[in-house]
Motif scaffolding. Structure first.
Motif, short mmCIF file in Angstrom:
data_model
loop_
_atom_site.label_atom_id
_atom_site.label_comp_id
_atom_site.label_asym_id
_atom_site.label_seq_id
_atom_site.Cartn_x
_atom_site.Cartn_y
_atom_site.Cartn_z
N VAL A 53 0.84 -1.22 0.00
CA VAL A 53 0.00 0.00 0.00
C VAL A 53 0.87 1.26 0.00
O VAL A 53 0.65 2.18 -0.79
CB VAL A 53 -0.94 0.01 1.24
N GLN A 54 1.86 1.30 0.86
CA GLN A 54 2.63 2.54 1.05
C GLN A 54 3.82 2.68 0.10
O GLN A 54 4.48 3.71 0.08
CB GLN A 54 3.14 2.62 2.49
N ASN A 214 7.50 14.62 -3.85
CA ASN A 214 8.68 14.35 -3.02
C ASN A 214 9.47 15.56 -2.53
O ASN A 214 10.27 15.42 -1.60
CB ASN A 214 9.67 13.50 -3.83
N SER A 234 13.41 11.32 -0.05
CA SER A 234 12.15 11.13 -0.77
C SER A 234 11.50 9.80 -0.39
O SER A 234 10.30 9.63 -0.58
CB SER A 234 12.41 11.09 -2.29
N ASN A 237 8.47 7.79 4.30
CA ASN A 237 7.02 7.88 4.23
C ASN A 237 6.48 8.80 5.31
O ASN A 237 7.19 9.18 6.25
CB ASN A 237 6.41 6.48 4.30
N TYR A 272 4.16 15.13 6.18
CA TYR A 272 3.94 15.93 4.97
C TYR A 272 2.87 16.99 5.24
O TYR A 272 2.39 17.63 4.32
CB TYR A 272 3.41 15.08 3.82
N PHE A 292 -2.74 10.04 -1.36
CA PHE A 292 -2.94 8.79 -0.61
C PHE A 292 -3.84 9.02 0.61
O PHE A 292 -4.08 10.16 1.00
CB PHE A 292 -1.59 8.18 -0.18
N GLU A 293 -4.38 7.90 1.11
CA GLU A 293 -5.26 7.94 2.28
C GLU A 293 -4.43 7.59 3.51
O GLU A 293 -3.93 6.48 3.62
CB GLU A 293 -6.36 6.87 2.14
N ARG A 552 6.52 19.12 2.96
CA ARG A 552 6.79 19.14 1.53
C ARG A 552 5.91 20.18 0.88
O ARG A 552 4.80 20.43 1.31
CB ARG A 552 6.51 17.77 0.93
C1 LIG Z 1 7.71 10.99 -0.83
S1 LIG Z 1 6.98 9.57 -1.45
C2 LIG Z 1 7.53 8.38 -0.34
C3 LIG Z 1 8.14 7.19 -1.06
C4 LIG Z 1 7.13 6.35 -1.79
N1 LIG Z 1 6.47 5.47 -0.89
C5 LIG Z 1 7.78 5.60 -2.92
O1 LIG Z 1 7.60 4.39 -3.02
O2 LIG Z 1 8.46 6.22 -3.72
C6 LIG Z 1 5.33 9.93 -1.01
C7 LIG Z 1 4.34 8.92 -1.49
O3 LIG Z 1 4.48 7.70 -0.76
C8 LIG Z 1 3.20 7.18 -0.41
N2 LIG Z 1 3.06 7.28 1.05
C9 LIG Z 1 3.84 7.97 1.89
N3 LIG Z 1 3.43 7.82 3.15
C10 LIG Z 1 2.36 7.05 3.12
C11 LIG Z 1 1.47 6.55 4.11
N4 LIG Z 1 1.62 6.84 5.40
N5 LIG Z 1 0.44 5.76 3.71
C12 LIG Z 1 0.25 5.46 2.40
N6 LIG Z 1 1.07 5.91 1.41
C13 LIG Z 1 2.11 6.69 1.76
C14 LIG Z 1 2.18 8.05 -1.12
O4 LIG Z 1 1.91 7.48 -2.35
C15 LIG Z 1 2.92 9.36 -1.26
O5 LIG Z 1 2.45 10.15 -2.33
#
Ligand SMILES: C[S@@+](CC[C@H](N)C(=O)[O-])C[C@H]1O[C@@H](n2cnc3c(N)ncnc32)[C@H](O)[C@@H]1O
Length: 554
Positions: A53-54, A214, A234, A237, A272, A292-293, A552
């Motif tokens: 998911v994340q 990011n 980046s 999370n 964020y 994202f949720e 961000r």
């Molecule tokens: C800065 S990026 C972090 C790295 C990212 N997870 C990746 O695989 O490149 C931010 C994105 O990661 C995901 N993300 C970050 N934190 C999250 C969380 N707590 N729950 C779900 N998705 C998350 C979302 O898609 C978000 O737009």
């Protein structure tokens, strides 16, 4: 993260990774052992993990202690925000429209920046294509700057372009938004048609998406705000209760510190969004800007970890109960009083929150009057730790003691008492939501110690407390200052001032003690030492400018 690279010793293709950081490759055990003498100093206590998911995220590979520097990161790409006041493309300081670059016409801070290395390639390209920026009005933010970061991206070496492309952009979601329609028409049009840069529309919109997902906001003295893309950072999370804070040094290198102990195997997170926004506000913001949720522990708890940041007071039972969401991860779920069970619809709550946020944004924050009036007006509705109330209180703590007319020396007994109680309210919530050595907590500790010292001084002058009690309070204030200094000493805008102040105070404290031991009768000396300490603890220029804790940018 790639699963293959070149052996750090002999540079042949290698698939064996350092288990600690997963960032370095070896052709075999022999070369790994050989390299360890050097690598152990740079092996980071984190690795990249992946979740369905994340997506990718950073996780601790060993126990990390509060205050530890976890990693440093250099920017892949840096430049002005999409809409920016005039900023020098040579050094990123404020620029003047009266000092255009002789090559490309973009405002500079001075003629010498026309030759700044950072500006050379973009300047030459624009000049070669016969483009000259024509910026005459520097009094308001300019959307022309939206093309600079994509232009700089197009000039990166292939290896860096690959790294940028490996980051998440959410382009498919963003592509249909009004902002991306504007970017397609303006930025893509400018780069592809006017400058004839060899990049596709998807490349340009893609890098805009990568930045929006990011990039970190970098605030410089002089009010300049930049966006920087940091390859490792980046991958941190989001969590609504983060366990890191970050600063940028003068070369825009990012330093990421642990704000609490992080145990091996735990995610290393940043935020964020805004700690003093309620769950509904934070989740809506994350959905709109980061696609994202959020389902973190704080978002899942109607009481927001006991802080009641979203709570309003129930009008049906005369404020005896708190009205909270029945299911915070469901935006449409009803809200219910925890005393009389009366319900409100989610729509009523959202509408109320939006109206309050708008009102708060419009309140004059140059003085306390309108903020105090806001709190008074809504005291029957807002729980004392409701996010809107806390935002108003935060603004007030920055006003009492810091702005002309309300400097520490101007405050009366009631105003000092008010500053103290506001700061305590905030520290209670912030210690849960941004715990440990977070910047906000350290700033509040600084405000608190200033108020404590002032109150001790006023109380001593009017003989409400004894000298001994005043000394005790000063001792506590020094402890707070020490704790805050440990955090804020890494902030470039503090320039070691806090440390200096602390050293003087510690010397005075010791001198004071020795003086007491030496000559208990020497009341005059003692008085002076205490006065000096009060003076030092109250120095005003040390106050750190409040920073919107937005991690961000968009
Ligand atoms: C800065 S990026 C972090 C790295 C990212 N997870 C990746 O695989 O490149 C931010 C994105 O990661 C995901 N993300 C970050 N934190 C999250 C969380 N707590 N729950 C779900 N998705 C998350 C979302 O898609 C978000 O737009």
């Amino acid at each position: 993260m790639s699963t293959e690279g070149k052996c750090a010793v002999c540079l042949v293709e290698a698939a064996q990774q350092c288990a600690g950081c997963k960032a370095v490759f070896y052709c075999g055990r022999e070369h790994q052992k050989q390299h360890w003498g050097r690598h152990r100093f740079e092996c980071r206590p984190i690795k990249v993990a992946e979740d369905p998911v994340q997506g990718r995220y950073l996780v601790a590979t060993k126990n990390i202690s509060q205050g530890d520097l976890i990693f440093t990161d250099s920017p892949l790409l840096i430049g002005p925000k999409m809409v920016s006041s005039p900023i020098c493309l040579g050094c990123h300081q404020p620029a003047s429209v009266d000092c255009p670059c002789p090559g490309c016409g973009w405002p500079l801070c001075g003629p010498e920046c026309a030759n700044a290395p950072q500006h050379q390639a973009e300047c030459k390209l624009m000049k070669d294509k016969g483009f000259r920026a024509d910026i005459k009005d520097g009094s308001k933010p300019l959307s022309e700057y939206a093309c600079i970061v994509p232009l700089r991206y197009s000039l990166l070496p292939e290896e860096k372009i690959k790294k940028v492309k490996s980051l998440q952009s959410h382009l498919e979601t963003r592509r249909v938004t009004p902002l991306y329609t504007v970017l397609r028409n303006n930025v893509v049009g400018f780069l592809a048609m006017r400058l004839q840069v060899e990049v596709t529309e998807d490349d340009i919109l893609g890098v805009c998406g990568v930045m929006d997902t990011n990039a970190y906001e970098i605030r410089r003295n002089g009010g300049v705000k930049l966006r920087g893309l940091y390859p490792l950072a980046s991958l941190m999370n989001h969590d609504c209760v983060p366990n890191t804070r970050h600063v940028f040094d003068r070369d825009d290198k990012m330093l990421v510190f642990a704000t609490v102990d992080i145990s091996k195997g735990s995610p290393v997170t940043s935020t964020y969004t805004h700690a003093l926004w309620s769950t509904h506000q934070r989740r809506a913001h994350l959905r709109a800007t980061k696609c994202f949720e959020c389902r973190c522990v704080r978002c899942s708890d109607p009481a927001e970890l006991g802080t009641y940041l979203g709570a309003i007071l129930c009008s049906k039972c005369a404020g005896k109960g708190k009205v909270l969401s029945t299911a915070p991860l469901d935006d449409a779920a009803p809200w219910q009083c925890n005393n009389c069970q009366a319900q409100m619809t989610a729509k009523q709550i959202v509408w109320g929150n939006q109206a309050l946020q708008k009102e708060l944004e419009q309140v004059d924050k140059n003085g306390p009057q309108q903020l105090e009036a806001f709190l008074e007006r809504y005291k029957a509705i807002l729980h004392p730790t409701n996010g809107h109330a806390l935002q108003a209180k935060l603004a007030l703590t920055q006003i009492y003691g810091n702005v002309p007319g309300f400097l520490l020396k101007d405050l009366n007994d009631d105003q000092v008492e008010r500053k103290l109680s506001l700061t305590h309210d905030l520290l209670d919530a912030v210690s849960v939501l941004e715990p440990g050595s977070s910047r906000t907590r350290a700033q509040l500790q600084l405000e608190l110690q200033a108020a404590m010292v002032l109150q001790a001084k006023l109380d001593m002058e009017s003989e409400r407390i004894t000298r001994e009690r005043a000394e005790e309070i000063l001792g506590d204030a020094v402890e707070l200052l020490k704790e805050a200094s440990e955090v804020l000493k890494t902030e470039p805008d503090m320039e070691g001032k806090l440390q200096e102040k602390l050293m003087i105070l510690m010397q005075q404290l010791e001198l004071d003690e020795t003086a007491n031991e030496r000559n208990a009768d020497s009341a005059v000396d003692e008085e002076l030492a205490l006065e000096d300490m009060i003076e030092n603890l109250q120095t005003e220029p040390l106050i750190v400018k409040p920073r919107k804790p937005m991690r961000r940018n968009m």
